[in-house]
Design a protein around this motif. Structure first.
Motif, PDB file in Angstrom:
ATOM      1  N   LEU A 278       0.815  -1.220   0.000  1.00  0.00           N
ATOM      2  CA  LEU A 278       0.000   0.000   0.000  1.00  0.00           C
ATOM      3  C   LEU A 278       0.844   1.264   0.000  1.00  0.00           C
ATOM      4  O   LEU A 278       0.355   2.346  -0.348  1.00  0.00           O
ATOM      5  CB  LEU A 278      -0.925   0.004   1.222  1.00  0.00           C
ATOM      6  CG  LEU A 278      -2.126  -0.944   1.152  1.00  0.00           C
ATOM      7  CD1 LEU A 278      -2.797  -1.061   2.511  1.00  0.00           C
ATOM      8  CD2 LEU A 278      -3.141  -0.472   0.107  1.00  0.00           C
ATOM      9  N   SER A 279       2.115   1.154   0.380  1.00  0.00           N
ATOM     10  CA  SER A 279       2.991   2.329   0.363  1.00  0.00           C
ATOM     11  C   SER A 279       3.428   2.695  -1.052  1.00  0.00           C
ATOM     12  O   SER A 279       3.915   3.798  -1.300  1.00  0.00           O
ATOM     13  CB  SER A 279       4.222   2.085   1.238  1.00  0.00           C
ATOM     14  OG  SER A 279       5.041   1.063   0.687  1.00  0.00           O
ATOM     15  N   THR A 280       3.240   1.756  -1.999  1.00  0.00           N
ATOM     16  CA  THR A 280       3.658   2.022  -3.383  1.00  0.00           C
ATOM     17  C   THR A 280       2.520   1.916  -4.389  1.00  0.00           C
ATOM     18  O   THR A 280       2.638   2.398  -5.515  1.00  0.00           O
ATOM     19  CB  THR A 280       4.762   1.038  -3.799  1.00  0.00           C
ATOM     20  OG1 THR A 280       4.291  -0.303  -3.656  1.00  0.00           O
ATOM     21  CG2 THR A 280       5.999   1.224  -2.928  1.00  0.00           C
ATOM     22  N   SER A 281       1.407   1.261  -3.993  1.00  0.00           N
ATOM     23  CA  SER A 281       0.287   1.071  -4.929  1.00  0.00           C
ATOM     24  C   SER A 281      -1.032   1.313  -4.211  1.00  0.00           C
ATOM     25  O   SER A 281      -1.133   1.125  -2.997  1.00  0.00           O
ATOM     26  CB  SER A 281       0.294  -0.354  -5.497  1.00  0.00           C
ATOM     27  OG  SER A 281       1.511  -0.651  -6.126  1.00  0.00           O
ATOM     28  N   SER A 282      -2.058   1.702  -4.963  1.00  0.00           N
ATOM     29  CA  SER A 282      -3.377   1.900  -4.381  1.00  0.00           C
ATOM     30  C   SER A 282      -4.067   0.554  -4.177  1.00  0.00           C
ATOM     31  O   SER A 282      -3.658  -0.461  -4.757  1.00  0.00           O
ATOM     32  CB  SER A 282      -4.236   2.779  -5.298  1.00  0.00           C
ATOM     33  OG  SER A 282      -4.566   2.076  -6.485  1.00  0.00           O
ATOM     34  N   PHE A 283      -5.102   0.552  -3.359  1.00  0.00           N
ATOM     35  CA  PHE A 283      -5.892  -0.655  -3.145  1.00  0.00           C
ATOM     36  C   PHE A 283      -6.404  -1.192  -4.474  1.00  0.00           C
ATOM     37  O   PHE A 283      -6.339  -2.398  -4.743  1.00  0.00           O
ATOM     38  CB  PHE A 283      -7.061  -0.326  -2.209  1.00  0.00           C
ATOM     39  CG  PHE A 283      -7.978  -1.490  -1.926  1.00  0.00           C
ATOM     40  CD1 PHE A 283      -7.625  -2.476  -1.014  1.00  0.00           C
ATOM     41  CD2 PHE A 283      -9.203  -1.608  -2.580  1.00  0.00           C
ATOM     42  CE1 PHE A 283      -8.468  -3.546  -0.751  1.00  0.00           C
ATOM     43  CE2 PHE A 283     -10.048  -2.673  -2.328  1.00  0.00           C
ATOM     44  CZ  PHE A 283      -9.684  -3.645  -1.415  1.00  0.00           C
ATOM     45  N   ASN A 284      -6.899  -0.319  -5.324  1.00  0.00           N
ATOM     46  CA  ASN A 284      -7.444  -0.719  -6.627  1.00  0.00           C
ATOM     47  C   ASN A 284      -6.368  -1.378  -7.490  1.00  0.00           C
ATOM     48  O   ASN A 284      -6.609  -2.418  -8.117  1.00  0.00           O
ATOM     49  CB  ASN A 284      -8.011   0.505  -7.335  1.00  0.00           C
ATOM     50  CG  ASN A 284      -8.647   0.151  -8.673  1.00  0.00           C
ATOM     51  OD1 ASN A 284      -9.684  -0.490  -8.729  1.00  0.00           O
ATOM     52  ND2 ASN A 284      -8.000   0.544  -9.764  1.00  0.00           N
ATOM     53  N   GLU A 285      -5.179  -0.794  -7.504  1.00  0.00           N
ATOM     54  CA  GLU A 285      -4.091  -1.339  -8.318  1.00  0.00           C
ATOM     55  C   GLU A 285      -3.673  -2.727  -7.831  1.00  0.00           C
ATOM     56  O   GLU A 285      -3.413  -3.633  -8.634  1.00  0.00           O
ATOM     57  CB  GLU A 285      -2.889  -0.392  -8.286  1.00  0.00           C
ATOM     58  CG  GLU A 285      -3.133   0.916  -9.045  1.00  0.00           C
ATOM     59  CD  GLU A 285      -2.041   1.946  -8.783  1.00  0.00           C
ATOM     60  OE1 GLU A 285      -1.882   2.851  -9.621  1.00  0.00           O
ATOM     61  OE2 GLU A 285      -1.362   1.854  -7.730  1.00  0.00           O
ATOM     62  N   ILE A 286      -3.615  -2.884  -6.517  1.00  0.00           N
ATOM     63  CA  ILE A 286      -3.230  -4.180  -5.951  1.00  0.00           C
ATOM     64  C   ILE A 286      -4.247  -5.260  -6.306  1.00  0.00           C
ATOM     65  O   ILE A 286      -3.895  -6.356  -6.750  1.00  0.00           O
ATOM     66  CB  ILE A 286      -3.080  -4.076  -4.415  1.00  0.00           C
ATOM     67  CG1 ILE A 286      -1.895  -3.169  -4.069  1.00  0.00           C
ATOM     68  CG2 ILE A 286      -2.907  -5.456  -3.779  1.00  0.00           C
ATOM     69  CD1 ILE A 286      -1.823  -2.791  -2.609  1.00  0.00           C
ATOM     70  N   ILE A 287      -5.543  -4.940  -6.102  1.00  0.00           N
ATOM     71  CA  ILE A 287      -6.590  -5.925  -6.383  1.00  0.00           C
ATOM     72  C   ILE A 287      -6.631  -6.277  -7.865  1.00  0.00           C
ATOM     73  O   ILE A 287      -6.862  -7.446  -8.229  1.00  0.00           O
ATOM     74  CB  ILE A 287      -7.966  -5.417  -5.911  1.00  0.00           C
ATOM     75  CG1 ILE A 287      -7.968  -5.245  -4.380  1.00  0.00           C
ATOM     76  CG2 ILE A 287      -9.069  -6.370  -6.323  1.00  0.00           C
ATOM     77  CD1 ILE A 287      -7.663  -6.499  -3.595  1.00  0.00           C
ATOM     78  N   MET A 288      -6.395  -5.318  -8.741  1.00  0.00           N
ATOM     79  CA  MET A 288      -6.370  -5.611 -10.179  1.00  0.00           C
ATOM     80  C   MET A 288      -5.244  -6.582 -10.527  1.00  0.00           C
ATOM     81  O   MET A 288      -5.410  -7.476 -11.360  1.00  0.00           O
ATOM     82  CB  MET A 288      -6.224  -4.316 -10.980  1.00  0.00           C
ATOM     83  CG  MET A 288      -7.498  -3.482 -11.062  1.00  0.00           C
ATOM     84  SD  MET A 288      -8.926  -4.394 -11.719  1.00  0.00           S
ATOM     85  CE  MET A 288      -8.379  -4.780 -13.383  1.00  0.00           C
ATOM     86  N   LYS A 289      -4.099  -6.435  -9.861  1.00  0.00           N
ATOM     87  CA  LYS A 289      -2.985  -7.378 -10.091  1.00  0.00           C
ATOM     88  C   LYS A 289      -3.365  -8.784  -9.654  1.00  0.00           C
ATOM     89  O   LYS A 289      -3.029  -9.771 -10.321  1.00  0.00           O
ATOM     90  CB  LYS A 289      -1.743  -6.899  -9.342  1.00  0.00           C
ATOM     91  CG  LYS A 289      -1.101  -5.647  -9.935  1.00  0.00           C
ATOM     92  CD  LYS A 289       0.098  -5.190  -9.095  1.00  0.00           C
ATOM     93  CE  LYS A 289       0.704  -3.913  -9.674  1.00  0.00           C
ATOM     94  NZ  LYS A 289       1.834  -3.402  -8.841  1.00  0.00           N
ATOM     95  N   VAL A 290      -4.078  -8.873  -8.515  1.00  0.00           N
ATOM     96  CA  VAL A 290      -4.507 -10.183  -8.017  1.00  0.00           C
ATOM     97  C   VAL A 290      -5.529 -10.793  -8.972  1.00  0.00           C
ATOM     98  O   VAL A 290      -5.475 -11.998  -9.276  1.00  0.00           O
ATOM     99  CB  VAL A 290      -5.100 -10.057  -6.603  1.00  0.00           C
ATOM    100  CG1 VAL A 290      -5.532 -11.431  -6.090  1.00  0.00           C
ATOM    101  CG2 VAL A 290      -4.096  -9.441  -5.643  1.00  0.00           C
TER     102      VAL A 290
END
Length: 551
Positions: free
Chosen positions: A311-323
């Motif tokens: 979360l220090s480098t990516s938004s919640f949305n960006e992380i979930i999209m990667k998953v």
């Protein structure tokens, strides 16, 4: 300024006589277990004592109602209709389900164990029975209480846990009507002392600003951080300063020697679920899949706890999209998991954010819900209520009637039974509901959760509730709390809301229990990597498959 009413527990009818003479307290409650084993008539003694002293008496149905208790609980509720009590405290979905067919002659009070944090949660309860009062949780967020009071107009109460530090603010807000005393009291004299102290705090809040309560109440948790005092409140040992007892931590586990002939293919009998929290774990899983030449994973849970490093480098949305993309690439079911605690301040923002993720391709295969207000909002939202719903460990479903309560409102696709007090209790309920719930989950490997509440202990500042303003080094990971009185070590991590999640210091390897769980009806086994380094994914998988192939 209106007077705040004090509500206190009693152990026996004579306590009402004594307490009403010595204090101003006139509202009392007694726990339901006093009347089990066909001891219903004992209620009459409490009612008689309350009426004699011009007091009110309530029966508190705690959250811990088991499968074995259900038949007697139903009989007790019928008895109470004509017993003359003033009301019941509700902490269990089973009680909600049971009373929905009754026209009750007494008050229905939703207690703090129900974890009502938002207006949607209140709407949920009101759909079963008109609520007369709410004992609300997370009382350190006074603005949350004020907002709920504004829109519900209901009498609100708080537990007395943090009263010395917030009594003056609570009185000035005008939003709190009652303070409920809860805790472990060995004697009636200790309760009396507690009532007298709470009354003094409310009368002179400035004088008692930093006065510690002699009793403690740790709700459903074993540990709870108190950022007013800097204490870790322990249900089993002595309280301790968390700033002095934080240390670095490294997990220990022996690697398995993998035999040459190992079948890594998915099983037709049951499914493997991974509960993940950081993107590095996905990279390690991808390496493992490539190495063994097949994907053994059926589904991945992601979202409840997100690594603050990510979360220090990516938004919640960006992380979930990667998953999402990872799961689609490897033909893995993606189960989007939501927060356990959602106060009114955050509810709409988080709900709309997650809703966008649910509708954006590739869409999740299911939604794991850990908050009852969130559940109510989803099943009434025509845009997303077609998405399969799973109930996570954040919602207490400790018996079949509680499960029925939710399943009657919307079809439940899966339930995680790991939060039951013990496996035997879980098995009894699983056997009752296995023909109604398609997927039954149980954690067999990885982290063992320790029930905890509160903010991250890495920062002592009670004002720090956002990771954006917090300088604590949680993103480095590898921290644990030491309980000096019990001489135990508890690793912990925190999520994007700066909430603490604590675990036992050993890694679970309950592979020998798979057969009995599967025979009972469990068909999805969870590997929990919420606080584990990515390197443990191949280690635990190798152990699991080696043991599985040795049989």
């Amino acid at each position: 300024m209106k007077e705040i009413v004090v509500v206190a527990p009693v152990k026996k009818p004579e306590d009402i006589d004594l307490f009403s003479q010595k204090t101003h307290c006139r509202d009392y409650y007694v726990y339901y277990k006093k009347f089990l084993n066909n001891n219903f008539e004992y209620v009459n003694d409490f009612v008689e004592a309350a009426k004699k002293n011009n007091c009110h008496i309530f029966i508190n149905f705690k959250h811990d109602i088991t499968e074995e208790n259900l038949p007697e609980i139903k009989k007790m509720l019928k008895f109470l209709k004509s017993a003359g009590i003033d009301g019941i405290f509700i902490n269990s979905f089973a009680i909600l389900e049971a009373i929905k067919v009754f026209k009750l002659p007494f008050k229905v009070i939703v207690d703090s164990y129900f974890d009502i944090h938002n207006l949607s949660g209140i709407d949920f309860v009101n759909s079963f029975h008109k609520v007369d009062e709410i004992i609300i949780t997370e009382e350190i967020y006074l603005k949350n209480i004020v907002k709920i009071k504004k829109y519900t107009k209901l009498p609100l109460a708080i537990d007395a846990d943090n009263l010395p530090w917030c009594a003056e603010d609570i009185e000035n807000s005008g939003a709190v009507d009652k303070v409920v005393i809860k805790g472990k009291f060995a004697t009636s004299e200790e309760i009396l002392e507690g009532i007298e102290l709470v009354e003094n705090i409310l009368a002179k809040p400035k004088i008692f600003k930093n006065h510690k309560l002699p009793f403690k109440h740790v709700r459903k948790s074993i540990y709870q951080t108190n950022h007013f005092s800097g204490d870790m409140v322990s249900a089993e040992g002595k309280n301790f300063k968390f700033s002095r007892n934080i240390q670095t931590f490294e997990w220990e586990i022996k690697r398995a020697r993998v035999v040459k002939e190992v079948n890594f293919e998915k099983s037709d009998d049951f499914k493997i679920n991974l509960r993940l929290s950081e993107l590095a774990q996905l990279k390690e899983l991808e390496k493992y899949i490539k190495k063994i030449g097949t994907n053994p994973v059926y589904s991945i849970e992601y979202g409840e706890i997100l690594s603050t490093c990510d979360l220090s480098t990516s938004s919640f949305n960006e992380i979930i999209m990667k998953v999402k993309k990872f799961c689609k690439k490897h033909d893995i079911k993606f189960q989007l998991s939501t927060p356990r605690i959602l106060i009114e301040r955050d509810f709409d923002r988080v709900y709309e954010y997650v809703k966008q993720l649910l509708l954006a391709a590739p869409v999740p295969d299911s939604l794991i819900i850990n908050n009852i207000g969130y559940f109510w909002a989803v099943i009434n939202d025509s845009d997303i209520n077609h998405i399969p719903i799973e109930i996570g460990q954040g919602i207490n479903l400790l018996n079949s009637l509680s499960i029925k309560c939710l399943n009657n409102l919307a079809p439940i696709n899966a339930i995680d039974f790991t939060s039951f007090n013990d496996m035997e209790s879980a098995l009894r309920t699983i056997k009752k509901v296995r023909n109604e719930i398609p997927n039954l989950k149980y954690t067999i490997a990885g982290n063992i959760r320790v029930p905890t509440q509160g903010l991250c202990p890495l920062n002592n500042d009670s004002a720090i509730i956002s990771r954006l303003s917090c300088k604590a080094p949680c993103h480095k990971g590898g921290f644990a709390l030491k309980d000096p009185s019990l001489k135990k070590i508890y690793p912990f991590t925190c999520d994007g809301f700066c909430r603490m999640h604590m675990f036992e210091d050993k890694i679970l390897e309950d592979f020998d229990k798979i057969e009995i769980l599967h025979k009972a009806g469990v068909n999805e086994f969870v590997f929990d990597f919420s606080a584990l380094h990515a390197k443990y994914i191949p280690i635990l998988f190798n152990k699991f498959f080696t043991l599985k192939n040795s049989k």
